[in-house]
Motif scaffolding. Structure first.
Motif, short mmCIF file in Angstrom:
data_model
loop_
_atom_site.label_atom_id
_atom_site.label_comp_id
_atom_site.label_asym_id
_atom_site.label_seq_id
_atom_site.Cartn_x
_atom_site.Cartn_y
_atom_site.Cartn_z
N SER A 1 -4.48 8.55 2.72
CA SER A 1 -3.31 8.41 3.60
C SER A 1 -3.17 9.65 4.47
O SER A 1 -2.66 10.69 4.04
CB SER A 1 -2.03 8.21 2.75
OG SER A 1 -0.89 8.16 3.57
N ASP B 1 0.33 11.27 4.92
CA ASP B 1 0.91 12.04 3.82
C ASP B 1 0.25 13.40 3.64
O ASP B 1 0.68 14.18 2.78
CB ASP B 1 0.78 11.25 2.52
CG ASP B 1 1.69 10.02 2.49
OD1 ASP B 1 2.89 10.19 2.73
OD2 ASP B 1 1.19 8.91 2.26
N ILE C 1 1.01 4.20 -2.82
CA ILE C 1 0.77 5.62 -2.52
C ILE C 1 1.96 6.46 -2.96
O ILE C 1 1.80 7.56 -3.52
CB ILE C 1 0.49 5.80 -1.02
CG1 ILE C 1 -0.90 5.24 -0.68
CG2 ILE C 1 0.58 7.27 -0.62
CD1 ILE C 1 -1.24 5.26 0.78
N ARG D 1 0.83 -1.20 0.00
CA ARG D 1 0.00 0.00 0.00
C ARG D 1 0.87 1.25 0.00
O ARG D 1 0.61 2.20 -0.76
CB ARG D 1 -0.91 -0.01 1.21
CG ARG D 1 -1.79 1.23 1.35
CD ARG D 1 -2.73 1.10 2.54
NE ARG D 1 -3.53 2.30 2.72
CZ ARG D 1 -3.14 3.34 3.45
NH1 ARG D 1 -1.97 3.33 4.06
NH2 ARG D 1 -3.92 4.40 3.58
N HIS D 2 1.90 1.27 0.86
CA HIS D 2 2.79 2.44 0.91
C HIS D 2 3.49 2.64 -0.43
O HIS D 2 3.68 3.78 -0.88
CB HIS D 2 3.82 2.28 2.03
CG HIS D 2 3.24 2.47 3.39
ND1 HIS D 2 2.54 3.59 3.77
CD2 HIS D 2 3.28 1.68 4.49
CE1 HIS D 2 2.15 3.49 5.03
NE2 HIS D 2 2.58 2.34 5.49
#
Length: 316
Positions: free
Chosen positions: A128, A131, A95, A91-92
Motif C-alpha cells: 500500500s 500508507d 490493510i 482491501r483497505h
C-alpha cells in the motif's frame, strides 16, 4: 464515510426500474410513432395498411431490443464498478487490520514479537503506497522510543565519556529490533515528496547503515558514534551537533548536509562528497579526510584550512 441506508438504496433501485420500464415503452413510440388514420387514408388497400402498421411495430420492437441491450450493458458496468468498489473496501479493511496488529506487536515485551511486527509493517508498506508515509513515521517513532539518547554531547566538543563503551556490541546485537527498523527505512521505496526521516535524540551507536538511502535525514543531537555509513546517501541531511566520532563514512554522499557543531573526531571520511556541506563549528580532530570532495560552497570550521587536506579532490 457514512453508508446509505437500505431504504434509500431500495428507493433508488425502484426509481431506476420505473425509469427503465418507461424508457422501453415510450422511447420507441417517440422514435417510431404509430401510423395515424390520416397517414393511412391515402392507402386504399387494406392489406398494405396492415403491412405498414406491422412494419412500424417492428421498428418499435427493434428500438426496444437496442434499448434492452444498452441497459444490460449498463447493468454489467454498474455491477463491475460495485464489485471493484467492494474489493477496494475489503482491501483497505484488511490493510488497516494488518497495520493495527503490527503496531500492537511493536509494543510487546518480547523482541521476537516486535521484529515480527516490523516485518509486517514492511510488507504493508510494499502493498500500500498510500500508507508508506504513516509507516515511516511509526518506524522512526519506534526507533526514538526504543533507543533514546538522553545525554547529547556538549557543543564545545569537550567529552566526559568515550565515544564507545569498552566492548560495546554493534546495534544489531544489543537492539536487534531497532537495527531492523533502520534497515527497513533505509531500503524503503522513496517518493520524491516524502517527508524527511526524523531520528533526532536517538542512540544509534555502531548502527549499520552502509549504502542506505537517508537523504534529508533529520538527526540532530543524536549519537552515531562508530556507525557504519559507508556509501550512504546523506544529501541534505540535518545532523547538527550529532556525535559521529569514529564513524565510518567512506564514500558517503553529504552534499548540502548540515553538520554544524558535529563531532567527527576520528571519523573516516575518505572520499566523502562534501560539496555544499556546512561543517561550521564541527570538530575534525583525527578525522581521515583523504580524497574528500568539496567545492567553494563547502563551509569548514573556523580553525580548519582545507588546503592542508592530503590529496584532496576539489570540484569546480
Amino acid at each position: 464515510m457514512r453508508r446509505p441506508s437500505p431504504w434509500l438504496a431500495a428507493t433508488l433501485l425502484a426509481v431506476a426500474v420505473l425509469l427503465s420500464i418507461s424508457a422501453l415503452i415510450f422511447i420507441p413510440l417517440v422514435l417510431h410513432p404509430n401510423l395515424s388514420n390520416a397517414q393511412l387514408r391515402g392507402v386504399p388497400d387494406a392489406q398494405t395498411r396492415i403491412t405498414l402498421q406491422q412494419a412500424q411495430a417492428q421498428l418499435q420492437n427493434n428500438a426496444r431490443s437496442t434499448l434492452l441491450q444498452g441497459l444490460a450493458g449498463l447493468i454489467l458496468v454498474a455491477g463491475a464498478i460495485a464489485t471493484w468498489r467492494q474489493v477496494q473496501i475489503s482491501r483497505h479493511g484488511q490493510i488497516t487490520d494488518r497495520m493495527t496488529r503490527a503496531i500492537e506487536q511493536l509494543a510487546s515485551d518480547n523482541i521476537h514479537v516486535r521484529i515480527g511486527g516490523l516485518y509486517a509493517l514492511e510488507r504493508v508498506a510494499k502493498d500500500s503506497s498510500e500508507d508508506r508515509p504513516t509507516i515511516t513515521k511509526i518506524l522512526t517513532a519506534f526507533i526514538r522510543n526504543r533507543s533514546p539518547w538522553t545525554a547529547p554531547p556538549q557543543r564545545d566538543h569537550q567529552h566526559t565519556a568515550p565515544a564507545l563503551d569498552d566492548g560495546m556490541p554493534r546495534l544489531g546485537l544489543r537492539a536487534e529490533d531497532v537495527q531492523m527498523a533502520l534497515y527497513i527505512l533505509g531500503d524503503r521505496p522513496r517518493p520524491s515528496d516524502e517527508r524527511p526521516l526524523y531520528l533526532s535524540f536517538a542512540d544509534l551507536r555502531i548502527a549499520s547503515l552502509a549504502g542506505r538511502d537517508l537523504r534529508g535525514l533529520i538527526c540532530r543531537d543524536a549519537n552515531l558514534a562508530g556507525a557504519w555509513l559507508q556509501r550512504a546517501q546523506l544529501d541534505d541531511a540535518y545532523m547538527t551537533a550529532t556525535d559521529l566520532r569514529q564513524a565510518r563514512l567512506e564514500g558517503a554522499r553529504l552534499v548540502n548536509a548540515k553538520l554544524n557543531n558535529a563531532h567527527l573526531q576520528g571519523a573516516d571520511l575518505q572520499h566523502v562528497d562534501l560539496r555544499g556541506a556546512d561543517l561550521t563549528g564541527a570538530c575534525l580532530n583525527g578525522a581521515n579526510l583523504t580524497g574528500v570532495h568539496f567545492d567553494q560552497r563547502t563551509k569548514w570550521p573556523m580553525d580548519f584550512n582545507p588546503d592542508q587536506l592530503h590529496e584532496p579532490t576539489r570540484s569546480s
